[in-house]
Design a protein around this motif. Structure first.
Motif, short mmCIF file in Angstrom:
data_model
loop_
_atom_site.label_atom_id
_atom_site.label_comp_id
_atom_site.label_asym_id
_atom_site.label_seq_id
_atom_site.Cartn_x
_atom_site.Cartn_y
_atom_site.Cartn_z
N TRP A 4 16.90 122.64 -28.22
CA TRP A 4 16.41 122.77 -26.87
C TRP A 4 16.57 124.42 -26.80
CZ3 TRP A 4 18.86 125.95 -22.97
CH2 TRP A 4 18.03 125.87 -21.93
N ASN B 61 11.70 115.85 -26.11
CA ASN B 61 12.89 116.30 -25.27
C ASN B 61 14.16 116.02 -25.62
OD1 ASN B 61 14.83 116.32 -22.66
ND2 ASN B 61 13.06 117.71 -21.94
N ASN C 2 12.99 126.96 -26.45
CA ASN C 2 12.61 127.23 -25.00
C ASN C 2 13.29 128.52 -24.73
OD1 ASN C 2 11.44 124.63 -23.78
ND2 ASN C 2 13.18 123.91 -24.83
#
Length: 369
Positions: A210, A291, A214
């Motif tokens: 993640w 995700n 991101n």
């Protein structure tokens, strides 16, 4: 501060929820069509999951599926379909086991060497597909499928006693030899068994995934290239380099998939080492929508269906019911996500139309005034 987009959140939840609902309905119809109780299999599986040993099995299986899905998700974010995770993971586990069994080092270094070998082998095997795509335009779908077959044959040859394998007395199974205790990874002892140490590492890698995707420039370039290769190239991103890098990272993560089991239980690679984990990773990544949190729950669901289905073995309820459910979930995921995507596009067009109409009315009022 980023504005909260309620529609985006609802659409994100709608896909998995609709997929699971459709899969449940389809499974129920299959059971009814075969003249069986459509509720009892679910009851039996829920009763089984109450046992601590089953819970431990589910958590450990979740770790393997999670790593496989992360490997697939890295490719998906780059608009690449790495179908070769299964071959990459098995080849990496096999060679990591060979090195681990033939080297003696202090504990941490021994484990680190095994992990490093697994990452490098997985990255190398996926890198072949990346190289072919960037230099010859070969589809990664075709090349990774072919590399899966090559990996299977290569493993079968290398594990022969005449090469790198061993055959235990009184057994038809072939192994790579046992890794010394210095190469074992301590797990978490709980009621019902032992949670593999590398399972916890797998979940930690979700946080790394993640953050990199991101919160770093590399992650932005990766997502930008996946969204539009030509646009990313126009902004100064080397698209071919990003494709190769994404395949290398995907393969490296895939190489870790077998380590929870290798370091935590078997301590050797044998012919009975699990297969198909990489293909399950594709399902998990799709269901989790790439995700890390969604992937975790998707991996947990698939592990639950697999491990809890042992309770369904009875004259009227075969274990294959769980396999049917998993297959239906895959079909439901594809159909549901497409329906949600089309609805999202229509909803977005409707909102844009409403905003343009409101702006036109405001302009008329300004002119009239």
């Amino acid at each position: 501060m980023k504005k909260f987009d309620k529609d985006k959140v609802l659409l994100g939840i709608a896909g998995p929820a609709l997929a699971l609902a459709v899969a449940f309905v389809l499974t129920t119809l299959v059971l009814l069509a075969s003249g069986r109780d459509p509720i009892e299999p679910y009851v039996l599986m829920m009763e089984t999951v109450e046992f601590p040993d089953v819970q431990v099995l589910i958590i450990n299986q979740t770790g393997a599926y999670y790593l496989a899905a992360l490997a697939v998700a890295v490719g998906f974010r780059m608009n690449l379909f790495n179908i070769g995770v299964d071959g990459q993971y098995r080849l990496a586990a096999m060679l990591a086991a060979v090195v681990g069994a033939n080297v003696e080092l202090p504990g941490p270094l021994h484990i680190l060497l095994i992990v490093l070998v697994a990452v490098l082998v997985g990255a190398f095997w996926a890198g072949i597909a990346g190289f072919l795509k960037t230099t010859r335009g070969v589809s990664e779908v075709v090349s990774t499928i072919m590399l899966n077959a090559i990996a299977t044959s290569l493993i079968a040859w290398m594990i022969l006693p005449a090469n790198l394998g061993e055959q235990l007395k009184g057994s038809n199974d072939l192994t790579t030899g046992e890794i010394p205790e210095s190469g074992w990874m301590t797990g978490l002892a709980v009621e019902g068994g032992n949670i593999y140490g590398f399972t916890l590492v797998a979940f930690a890698l979700g946080v790394v995934y993640w953050f990199v995707l991101n919160r770093t420039r590399f992650g932005f370039d990766l997502r930008a290239t996946g969204a539009s290769e030509s646009a990313a190239q126009a902004s100064g991103v080397d698209a071919k380099k990003m494709v190769l890098t994404a395949m290398l990272i995907s393969g490296g993560v895939a190489g870790l998939t077998g380590l929870p089991l290798l370091l935590g239980q078997t301590h050797t690679y044998s012919l009975s080492f699990p297969t198909g984990v990489g293909f399950m990773g594709i399902t998990v990544a799709l269901l989790g929508r790439n995700n890390p949190i969604g992937i975790f729950f998707a991996a947990l669901l698939m592990s639950f269906l697999e491990k809890a289905s042992g309770s369904v073995i009875a004259p009227d309820f075969e274990k294959e019911i769980a396999m049917i459910m998993q297959g239906l979930i895959v079909i439901a995921v594809v159909v549901s996500y497409e329906l949600v995507r089309q609805y999202g596009l229509r909803r977005q067009q409707q909102k844009v139309g409403e905003e343009l109409a409101a702006q036109a009315r405001k302009n008329k009022e300004d002119v009239a005034a």
